[in-house]
Write a protein that holds these residues in place. Structure first.
Motif, short mmCIF file in Angstrom:
data_model
loop_
_atom_site.label_atom_id
_atom_site.label_comp_id
_atom_site.label_asym_id
_atom_site.label_seq_id
_atom_site.Cartn_x
_atom_site.Cartn_y
_atom_site.Cartn_z
N ALA A 163 3.32 12.77 -1.49
CA ALA A 163 2.56 12.05 -1.97
C ALA A 163 2.71 10.85 -3.38
CB ALA A 163 1.51 13.35 -1.49
N PHE A 164 1.23 10.35 -2.94
CA PHE A 164 1.26 9.14 -3.99
C PHE A 164 0.19 10.05 -4.93
CE2 PHE A 164 2.87 6.36 -1.22
CZ PHE A 164 4.27 5.14 -2.02
N TYR A 165 0.37 9.32 -6.06
CA TYR A 165 -0.57 9.55 -7.75
C TYR A 165 -0.96 8.50 -8.31
CZ TYR A 165 1.66 14.55 -6.56
OH TYR A 165 1.66 15.50 -5.42
N TRP A 166 -2.23 8.31 -8.51
CA TRP A 166 -3.00 7.21 -8.84
C TRP A 166 -2.17 7.46 -10.45
CZ3 TRP A 166 -3.94 3.40 -6.81
CH2 TRP A 166 -5.31 3.01 -5.36
N VAL A 167 -1.86 6.24 -11.30
CA VAL A 167 -1.51 6.03 -12.55
C VAL A 167 -2.18 4.96 -13.27
CG1 VAL A 167 1.26 7.39 -12.32
CG2 VAL A 167 0.27 4.57 -12.48
N GLY A 168 -2.25 5.01 -14.92
CA GLY A 168 -3.55 4.64 -15.35
C GLY A 168 -2.39 3.52 -15.71
N LEU A 169 -2.77 2.40 -14.05
CA LEU A 169 -2.13 0.59 -14.53
C LEU A 169 -3.15 -0.28 -13.44
CD1 LEU A 169 0.38 -0.91 -15.80
CD2 LEU A 169 1.66 -0.67 -13.63
N ASN A 170 -3.18 -1.01 -14.44
CA ASN A 170 -4.60 -1.35 -13.54
C ASN A 170 -3.90 -3.27 -13.84
OD1 ASN A 170 -5.66 0.79 -13.69
ND2 ASN A 170 -6.47 0.29 -12.34
N LYS A 171 -4.55 -4.07 -12.55
CA LYS A 171 -4.49 -6.15 -12.68
C LYS A 171 -5.79 -5.99 -13.36
CE LYS A 171 -4.46 -7.81 -10.13
NZ LYS A 171 -3.49 -8.28 -7.59
N ASP A 201 -5.31 -4.41 -7.03
CA ASP A 201 -5.64 -4.06 -8.36
C ASP A 201 -4.80 -2.86 -9.08
OD1 ASP A 201 -6.35 -6.47 -7.90
OD2 ASP A 201 -8.28 -6.19 -7.67
N CYS A 202 -4.65 -1.22 -8.17
CA CYS A 202 -4.61 -0.55 -9.14
C CYS A 202 -2.90 -0.30 -8.20
CB CYS A 202 -5.59 1.01 -8.65
SG CYS A 202 -6.75 0.50 -9.28
N ALA A 203 -2.01 1.00 -9.44
CA ALA A 203 -0.63 1.78 -9.75
C ALA A 203 -0.19 2.85 -8.73
CB ALA A 203 0.13 0.91 -10.55
N MET A 204 0.16 2.87 -8.16
CA MET A 204 -0.26 4.27 -8.07
C MET A 204 1.71 4.76 -7.48
SD MET A 204 -0.59 4.64 -3.30
CE MET A 204 -0.29 3.53 -2.41
N ILE A 205 2.51 6.15 -7.30
CA ILE A 205 3.70 6.21 -7.88
C ILE A 205 4.22 7.57 -7.40
CG2 ILE A 205 4.27 5.32 -9.98
CD1 ILE A 205 4.41 8.58 -10.66
N SER A 206 5.13 7.62 -7.05
CA SER A 206 5.88 8.87 -5.35
C SER A 206 6.82 9.22 -5.74
CB SER A 206 5.37 8.34 -3.91
OG SER A 206 6.55 7.82 -3.91
N LEU A 209 8.64 5.57 -4.48
CA LEU A 209 8.29 4.46 -3.88
C LEU A 209 7.11 4.26 -5.38
CD1 LEU A 209 7.95 3.90 -1.50
CD2 LEU A 209 9.45 2.93 -2.46
N ILE A 210 6.94 2.67 -6.37
CA ILE A 210 6.03 1.98 -7.11
C ILE A 210 4.68 1.23 -6.34
CG2 ILE A 210 4.79 1.57 -9.09
CD1 ILE A 210 7.57 2.98 -10.29
N TYR A 211 4.19 1.32 -5.80
CA TYR A 211 2.99 0.91 -5.10
C TYR A 211 2.25 0.02 -5.90
CZ TYR A 211 5.34 0.71 -1.28
OH TYR A 211 6.64 0.37 0.42
N ALA A 212 1.53 -1.35 -5.47
CA ALA A 212 -0.22 -1.98 -5.88
C ALA A 212 -0.87 -1.47 -4.51
CB ALA A 212 0.93 -3.46 -6.35
N GLU A 213 -1.93 -1.06 -4.82
CA GLU A 213 -2.67 -0.25 -3.81
C GLU A 213 -4.12 -0.87 -4.21
OE1 GLU A 213 -3.14 0.10 -1.44
OE2 GLU A 213 -1.81 1.70 -0.49
N SER A 214 -4.69 -1.09 -3.25
CA SER A 214 -6.27 -1.39 -3.29
C SER A 214 -6.78 -0.08 -4.47
CB SER A 214 -6.71 -0.83 -1.76
OG SER A 214 -8.43 -1.25 -1.53
N CYS A 215 -8.29 -0.28 -5.23
CA CYS A 215 -8.22 0.88 -5.67
C CYS A 215 -8.94 1.43 -4.83
CB CYS A 215 -9.05 0.00 -6.89
SG CYS A 215 -8.34 -0.72 -8.19
#
Length: 231
Positions: A163-171, A201-206, A209-215
């Motif tokens: 799965a993907f997990y939110w991390v503390g990275l935002n635009k 504007d938000c970032a998630m990791i698996s 992969l590392i993806y920019a994704e809708s918050c």
């Protein structure tokens, strides 16, 4: 010429205890003078001996005073040196037995959290949007994780599922700069695996992969906080 011899008789009145009139008897004063000279010589010798004896006493006392002063100084310095050695030894012993500043170990994490580089991490599989995930972290006195350096990222990926997990990275609001929680700018140029970040504007990791994704998307999240310290 007449060879007649004329005799004249001179009579001296031999009176007891006296002398004839007109006759002076010169007394021999040589023996008296010698006695006076001998007495003066003896007195001078005695005075000289007394002065010499007094001088010897004074010199001896001076030498003794100097020796006593040296002995006192040596005893004082020796006593001070022994005291210094004792103080150093005592201080060293105290330093070894009772540390004034015992070292601290900052490596305590709550149950269920993972320790890495004096930081504690919690991976949650609860599906939430980025804002709700950040709020969930704040309830445990933590924040969404910063996962930029390779070591931290590799450590977290070892404990992930697919799965993907939110991390503390935002635009930022103007959409030009990515910032970690705490306003630290993202320094890696090629951090994301996707390049189209429009509306994301938000970032998630698996694991891969590392993806920019809708918050507003729902994902798991990773919280982080500093490990607690103790002696």
């Amino acid at each position: 010429m007449d060879n007649t011899v004329v005799y004249s008789e001179v009579k001296l009145n031999d009176t007891k205890g006296g002398t004839a009139p007109g006759v002076k008897i010169l007394r021999n004063s040589k023996s008296g003078t010698q006695l006076k000279c001998q007495s003066f010589s003896k007195l001078t010798l005695i005075l000289g001996f007394a002065v010499l004896l007094l001088l010897m006493i004074v010199v001896g006392m001076s030498i003794e005073v100097v020796r006593l002063h040296k002995d006192h100084s040596y005893a004082g310095s020796t006593s001070q040196a022994r005291q210094n050695v004792y103080n150093r030894t005592s201080s060293k012993h105290l330093d070894q037995t009772i540390p004034t500043n015992p070292p601290q170990h900052c490596g305590y994490c709550p149950k269920g959290w993972l320790l890495h580089k004096e930081m504690c991490y919690l991976l949650s599989s609860v599906l939430q949007n980025s804002t709700s995930a950040a709020a969930s972290c704040s309830t445990t006195c933590s924040q969404l994780a910063r996962a930029e350096d390779f070591e931290t990222l590799a450590f977290l990926r070892k404990h992930m599922t697919t799965a993907f997990y939110w991390v503390g990275l935002n635009k930022t609001l103007n959409g030009s700069i990515w910032l970690w929680t705490g306003s630290t700018m993202l320094s890696r140029t090629h951090y994301f695996n996707n390049s189209n970040h429009f509306g994301k504007d938000c970032a998630m990791i698996s694991k891969l992969l590392i993806y920019a994704e809708s918050c507003n998307s729902t994902r798991g999240h990773i919280c982080e906080k500093e490990a607690s310290c103790g002696t």
